[in-house]
Design a protein around this motif. Sequence first.
Motif, PDB file in Angstrom:
ATOM      1  N   TRP A  53      -9.694   3.327  -5.556  1.00  0.00           N
ATOM      2  CA  TRP A  53      -9.002   2.541  -4.525  1.00  0.00           C
ATOM      3  C   TRP A  53      -8.187   3.453  -3.619  1.00  0.00           C
ATOM      4  O   TRP A  53      -8.190   3.297  -2.393  1.00  0.00           O
ATOM      5  CB  TRP A  53      -8.120   1.497  -5.211  1.00  0.00           C
ATOM      6  N   VAL A  54      -7.491   4.404  -4.213  1.00  0.00           N
ATOM      7  CA  VAL A  54      -6.666   5.339  -3.443  1.00  0.00           C
ATOM      8  C   VAL A  54      -7.539   6.155  -2.488  1.00  0.00           C
ATOM      9  O   VAL A  54      -7.200   6.332  -1.307  1.00  0.00           O
ATOM     10  CB  VAL A  54      -5.884   6.262  -4.407  1.00  0.00           C
ATOM     11  N   LEU A  93       1.928  -5.863  -7.356  1.00  0.00           N
ATOM     12  CA  LEU A  93       1.063  -4.753  -7.739  1.00  0.00           C
ATOM     13  C   LEU A  93      -0.288  -5.212  -8.273  1.00  0.00           C
ATOM     14  O   LEU A  93      -1.138  -4.375  -8.590  1.00  0.00           O
ATOM     15  CB  LEU A  93       1.759  -3.910  -8.822  1.00  0.00           C
ATOM     16  N   ILE A 128      -8.154   2.747 -10.012  1.00  0.00           N
ATOM     17  CA  ILE A 128      -7.066   2.959  -9.054  1.00  0.00           C
ATOM     18  C   ILE A 128      -7.325   4.208  -8.224  1.00  0.00           C
ATOM     19  O   ILE A 128      -7.087   4.228  -7.008  1.00  0.00           O
ATOM     20  CB  ILE A 128      -5.706   3.032  -9.778  1.00  0.00           C
ATOM     21  N   VAL A 141       0.878  -1.179   0.000  1.00  0.00           N
ATOM     22  CA  VAL A 141       0.000   0.000   0.000  1.00  0.00           C
ATOM     23  C   VAL A 141       0.909   1.220   0.000  1.00  0.00           C
ATOM     24  O   VAL A 141       1.697   1.410   0.934  1.00  0.00           O
ATOM     25  CB  VAL A 141      -0.934   0.033   1.223  1.00  0.00           C
ATOM     26  N   HIS A 172      -2.970  -6.508  -7.025  1.00  0.00           N
ATOM     27  CA  HIS A 172      -4.185  -6.113  -6.305  1.00  0.00           C
ATOM     28  C   HIS A 172      -4.561  -4.661  -6.608  1.00  0.00           C
ATOM     29  O   HIS A 172      -5.701  -4.254  -6.372  1.00  0.00           O
ATOM     30  CB  HIS A 172      -3.996  -6.299  -4.798  1.00  0.00           C
ATOM     31  N   ILE A 173      -3.610  -3.903  -7.145  1.00  0.00           N
ATOM     32  CA  ILE A 173      -3.870  -2.512  -7.520  1.00  0.00           C
ATOM     33  C   ILE A 173      -4.191  -2.391  -9.003  1.00  0.00           C
ATOM     34  O   ILE A 173      -5.140  -1.710  -9.406  1.00  0.00           O
ATOM     35  CB  ILE A 173      -2.659  -1.615  -7.178  1.00  0.00           C
ATOM     36  N   SER A 174      -3.397  -3.069  -9.842  1.00  0.00           N
ATOM     37  CA  SER A 174      -3.495  -2.852 -11.296  1.00  0.00           C
ATOM     38  C   SER A 174      -4.375  -3.859 -12.031  1.00  0.00           C
ATOM     39  O   SER A 174      -5.043  -3.510 -13.006  1.00  0.00           O
ATOM     40  CB  SER A 174      -2.092  -2.876 -11.910  1.00  0.00           C
ATOM     41  N   LYS A 231      -8.781   4.065   0.408  1.00  0.00           N
ATOM     42  CA  LYS A 231      -7.715   3.818   1.377  1.00  0.00           C
ATOM     43  C   LYS A 231      -7.254   5.104   2.070  1.00  0.00           C
ATOM     44  O   LYS A 231      -6.407   5.047   2.966  1.00  0.00           O
ATOM     45  CB  LYS A 231      -6.513   3.180   0.669  1.00  0.00           C
TER      46      LYS A 231
END
Length: 354
Positions: free
Chosen positions: A40-41, A160, A37, A18, A162-164, A44
């Motif tokens: 998501w940011v 990466l 993304i 993270v 889980h992000i991309s 979080k």
Amino acid sequence: MSTLERTPVKTKGTKPFVPDLVFFEPDALNYPKGQRIMDWVKAKDIPYRMTTSHNRITNLPGETEVEKYRMAKKTLVVGIRKTLTFDQSKPSAEYAIPISTGCMGHCHYCYLQTTLGAKPYIRVYVNTDDILSAAKGYIEERAPEITRFEAACTSDPVGLEHISGSLGELIRFMADEEFGRLRFVTKYHHVDPLLDIKHNGHTRIRFSINSDYVIKQFEPATSRFEERIEAAGKIARAGYPLGFIIAPIIWYDGWEEGYGELLRKLGEALPQDATKDLTFELIQHRFTKTSKAVIEKRYPKTKLEMDMEKRKKKWGRWGQNKYVYPDEQQNALREFITERIFEHFPLSRIEYFT
């Protein structure tokens, strides 16, 4: 025996990456992945900023170069990949496929120390369709020969995913390509998003492994050996072709015991279905004058041996000498590790030693 002596010690699992700070190119938000993304940011509650280019990130927090470097390793940049000419990726594959750049790991020996130079922050690219279209062109150009693409030349994309979600896109694409194959290697165990994807056996997933000494001394911020092997079992059970890269192979006091123990533990831990069509790639430790200077500046307390007087010069593809082990040490490393591999995995194949 006391209760304390009977209770096994529980170690904390390696958590997914993270970032502490995220930059977005404005145009990246025009792509669904860029918007996902961003969502998501925000969910979080991660601080974010806008930037004109993923290649120009300045004013990172930190007083010293080491502090700024460590902050860069915790910084994610979301952008568009404009260069769609792929680099060669010998001996692993024909081409490197660029879905991300940079890594959150702190491996002292990593060649990305100098490859990325002053840009050690982590970049993901949102225009995956453009990247896949370019890959399609390379496949058609070489057909009916198989064209292999390496997705981990400049990054560890599993860390990466889980992000991309980019690896999932590549795997699905290659599943339908008769003459296309995907390969990537990782030091992370976060493979669950990949397990239910249709892959048709066209993607080989490899795990970077090493002796306990090397992992503990030189691979901070990566998954533990046991986590990597557990993930390898999951990958094998999901039907993916599996491989291991032992890299860098390091000559140190006790190396024979260390690498012997590594392959013994690997043989004991892997499920039987993980040993089918198993590959190994062996890469000895090497460095350049430039990387030595950068590593010693960024990791001033490293125990990594980089004595040029003890090494053999070898001309590198990037226009400078790299320093490898002398032939006698190379041969000893290769022969010992090769024997141990075939002792525990007689049906495996070693793709190269370099």
